[in-house]
Design an enzyme around this catalytic site. Sequence first.
Site, PDB file in Angstrom:
ATOM      1  N   GLU A 118       8.641  -2.408  -3.186  1.00 32.45           N
ATOM      2  CA  GLU A 118       7.322  -3.033  -3.125  1.00 32.45           C
ATOM      3  C   GLU A 118       6.610  -2.762  -4.454  1.00 32.45           C
ATOM      4  OE1 GLU A 118       4.108  -1.431  -0.648  1.00 32.45           O
ATOM      5  OE2 GLU A 118       3.748  -3.452   0.066  1.00 32.45           O
ATOM      6  N   LYS A 120     -12.114   6.704   7.408  1.00 33.88           N
ATOM      7  CA  LYS A 120     -11.980   7.259   6.053  1.00 33.88           C
ATOM      8  C   LYS A 120     -11.542   6.103   5.150  1.00 33.88           C
ATOM      9  CE  LYS A 120      -9.783   8.797   2.998  1.00 33.88           C
ATOM     10  NZ  LYS A 120      -9.813   8.191   1.649  1.00 33.88           N
ATOM     11  N   GLU A 126       0.879   0.853   9.009  1.00 28.86           N
ATOM     12  CA  GLU A 126       1.148  -0.427   8.341  1.00 28.86           C
ATOM     13  C   GLU A 126       1.324  -0.108   6.872  1.00 28.86           C
ATOM     14  OE1 GLU A 126       1.217  -3.104   6.258  1.00 28.86           O
ATOM     15  OE2 GLU A 126      -0.851  -3.711   6.637  1.00 28.86           O
ATOM     16  N   CYS A 168      -0.092  -6.228   1.329  1.00 24.72           N
ATOM     17  CA  CYS A 168       1.078  -5.682   2.024  1.00 24.72           C
ATOM     18  C   CYS A 168       2.031  -6.784   2.460  1.00 24.72           C
ATOM     19  CB  CYS A 168       0.635  -4.849   3.207  1.00 24.72           C
ATOM     20  SG  CYS A 168      -0.599  -5.658   4.206  1.00 24.72           S
TER      21      CYS A 168
HETATM   22  P1  NAD Z   1      -2.357   5.556  -0.396  1.00 24.50           P
HETATM   23  O1  NAD Z   1      -1.387   5.354   0.683  1.00 24.50           O
HETATM   24  O2  NAD Z   1      -2.283   6.824  -1.164  1.00 24.50           O
HETATM   25  O3  NAD Z   1      -3.866   5.446   0.154  1.00 24.50           O
HETATM   26  C1  NAD Z   1      -4.225   4.737   1.316  1.00 24.50           C
HETATM   27  C2  NAD Z   1      -5.301   5.537   2.060  1.00 24.50           C
HETATM   28  O4  NAD Z   1      -4.747   6.795   2.442  1.00 24.50           O
HETATM   29  C3  NAD Z   1      -6.545   5.858   1.221  1.00 24.50           C
HETATM   30  O5  NAD Z   1      -7.683   5.858   2.039  1.00 24.50           O
HETATM   31  C4  NAD Z   1      -6.252   7.262   0.751  1.00 24.50           C
HETATM   32  O6  NAD Z   1      -7.413   8.001   0.414  1.00 24.50           O
HETATM   33  C5  NAD Z   1      -5.574   7.858   1.963  1.00 24.50           C
HETATM   34  N1  NAD Z   1      -4.735   9.009   1.669  1.00 24.50           N
HETATM   35  C6  NAD Z   1      -4.105   9.337   0.515  1.00 24.50           C
HETATM   36  N2  NAD Z   1      -3.436  10.494   0.646  1.00 24.50           N
HETATM   37  C7  NAD Z   1      -3.626  10.914   1.926  1.00 24.50           C
HETATM   38  C8  NAD Z   1      -3.168  12.021   2.665  1.00 24.50           C
HETATM   39  N3  NAD Z   1      -2.400  12.959   2.125  1.00 24.50           N
HETATM   40  N4  NAD Z   1      -3.528  12.108   3.963  1.00 24.50           N
HETATM   41  C9  NAD Z   1      -4.301  11.173   4.549  1.00 24.50           C
HETATM   42  N5  NAD Z   1      -4.779  10.103   3.881  1.00 24.50           N
HETATM   43  C10 NAD Z   1      -4.438   9.970   2.582  1.00 24.50           C
HETATM   44  O7  NAD Z   1      -2.248   4.336  -1.348  1.00 24.50           O
HETATM   45  P2  NAD Z   1      -2.810   4.188  -2.824  1.00 24.50           P
HETATM   46  O8  NAD Z   1      -2.659   5.425  -3.657  1.00 24.50           O
HETATM   47  O9  NAD Z   1      -4.153   3.695  -2.676  1.00 24.50           O
HETATM   48  O10 NAD Z   1      -1.777   3.129  -3.399  1.00 24.50           O
HETATM   49  C11 NAD Z   1      -0.450   3.523  -3.734  1.00 24.50           C
HETATM   50  C12 NAD Z   1       0.571   2.511  -3.296  1.00 24.50           C
HETATM   51  O11 NAD Z   1       0.431   2.321  -1.889  1.00 24.50           O
HETATM   52  C13 NAD Z   1       0.426   1.124  -3.858  1.00 24.50           C
HETATM   53  O12 NAD Z   1       1.065   0.960  -5.067  1.00 24.50           O
HETATM   54  C14 NAD Z   1       1.076   0.298  -2.781  1.00 24.50           C
HETATM   55  O13 NAD Z   1       2.462   0.236  -2.968  1.00 24.50           O
HETATM   56  C15 NAD Z   1       0.790   1.015  -1.526  1.00 24.50           C
HETATM   57  N6  NAD Z   1      -0.315   0.443  -0.756  1.00 24.50           N
HETATM   58  C16 NAD Z   1      -0.004  -0.304   0.315  1.00 24.50           C
HETATM   59  C17 NAD Z   1      -1.012  -0.874   1.055  1.00 24.50           C
HETATM   60  C18 NAD Z   1      -0.736  -1.724   2.246  1.00 24.50           C
HETATM   61  O14 NAD Z   1      -1.583  -2.495   2.660  1.00 24.50           O
HETATM   62  N7  NAD Z   1       0.401  -1.593   2.858  1.00 24.50           N
HETATM   63  C19 NAD Z   1      -2.336  -0.689   0.706  1.00 24.50           C
HETATM   64  C20 NAD Z   1      -2.636   0.108  -0.387  1.00 24.50           C
HETATM   65  C21 NAD Z   1      -1.599   0.667  -1.100  1.00 24.50           C
END
Ligand code: NAD
Length: 481
Positions: free
Chosen positions: A383, A177, A252, A286
């Site tokens: 972060e 996904k 992660e 990250c």
């Molecule tokens: P997110 O955690 O919401 O999304 C990451 C993935 O999870 C995406 O594929 C998203 O569609 C999916 N997702 C979202 N809600 C979900 C749920 N309820 N159940 C299962 N999967 C779900 O991150 P974001 O909204 O894209 O970004 C928000 C914040 O997350 C950023 O500001 C940052 O701080 C952090 N982030 C961290 C990383 C990392 O590499 N550690 C990467 C992206 C974002």
Amino acid sequence: MLPDLPFDPACVLIDGTWRRTTETIAVSDPSCGKILATIARGSARNIDQAVAAATRARDGDWGRTPALERGRILNRLSALITDHVDALARTEALDVGKPLSQARADAMALARYCEFYGGAADKLMGQTIPYLEGYTVYAMREPHGVTGHIVPWNYPMQIIGRSVGAALAAGNACVLKPAEDACLTALWFAHLAQEAGLPDGALNVVPGYGGEAGAALSAHPGIQHLSFTGSVATGRAVQIAAGANVVPVTLELGGKSPQIVFDDADLDAALPFLVAAGLQNAGQTCSAASRILVQRGVYDQVAQAMATAYRTLRGGPALDNPDIGPLISAAQKDRVQEHLNQAKGLTMLAEGVLPDNLPAGGHYMAPRLYGMVPPDHPLAQEEIFGPVQVLIRFDDEADACRIANGTAYGLVAGIWTQDGGRQMRLARDLRAGQVFINNYGAGGGVELPFGGHGLSGHGREKGFEALMGFTTLKTVAARHG
Ligand code: NAD
């Protein structure tokens, strides 16, 4: 403009078939805000279908494919990715907003992951275990079965390489996904995997919203392992959902990683790493080195040198290969701005330059460097996931270690010192999944196990260790007299 895509981006890939979904999502180019593509809005039903297809693959052709052949498929996939590096890089640059050279490095890393795991597939061995007289005991490594992979938007190709690449090498059938903001290279990867000969159903891709396709995947009882990279809040939700099915999860979740600069450091060597490791992908990394801890004796020198470097940094559209591209979305820019609203009273040492002629709809933000930030200040604790670094001054080794370990995260740390004893003491005492001495990898190195402590998550991906995470051990005890 996007290169010609050899697949329909408004499709999910299930059981080797590209299917259009009734509902779609329009995705935009972060560099200008214009619509870039229309992608599928995968549903819970699509996840059901994908898990069913992966289950059939696990129990069928793919499950019986010898390790040597799995490795060959991944090596063919690596070669195909290499053939398409320029197109993949351009697609990623437009989809994520990352500077073209960084997108190219990600595409090369994806090829390298497939090469590394392709080579490792038939070297994953079990153990024989000395036991009682008259017994032969061995433990064999087996794939979990069906693995779920939820991937964020910041490094789609690298994260797919390290999780899906390792999972396939170990013999799992995957449901991927990708993030709704950036899924085009995930689909391209799957298209190339088909071309490389991966059997139908071994890799299924369902783009869509997190709350829909993502939530359905993390709660699915047909999944035997989940790999998630993203935010702490979503990681918690994924772990709770998987917990209901007692499914193991690799998380992660980012960090607040320090680079620690001592008075005896080779500053000329350190400086490029101090800035680049914080601002790569506009800080949406990250393992970004978002905290720079500097010993009192060289603090002013480092602050001045970093401020000078910042003033030369230029923002711009991803395809112009700027120092700093736009942020992924308006929402992400708002999130970063909310963090920066807490900066009142702090000293801003320098800001990068945003040219006047940037496209109006792009999500640009000038990088900012703050100095003499108290270690417990929110900007030194949270972060930010944007182009922001903080400098923190410290007095001695114990002070540095206490500050470095003084956040809820623990992903990566860098140490800059010539003192061998100090290098070893800190490598031992720093709470981080990776410690770099006189360099900083920003999570780099396909071969290097990677993962966190605390809010950075748990489990390890990358390197040979990832193969352990994507397998389980079966012990066979034969009593034969
Ligand atoms: P997110 O955690 O919401 O999304 C990451 C993935 O999870 C995406 O594929 C998203 O569609 C999916 N997702 C979202 N809600 C979900 C749920 N309820 N159940 C299962 N999967 C779900 O991150 P974001 O909204 O894209 O970004 C928000 C914040 O997350 C950023 O500001 C940052 O701080 C952090 N982030 C961290 C990383 C990392 O590499 N550690 C990467 C992206 C974002």
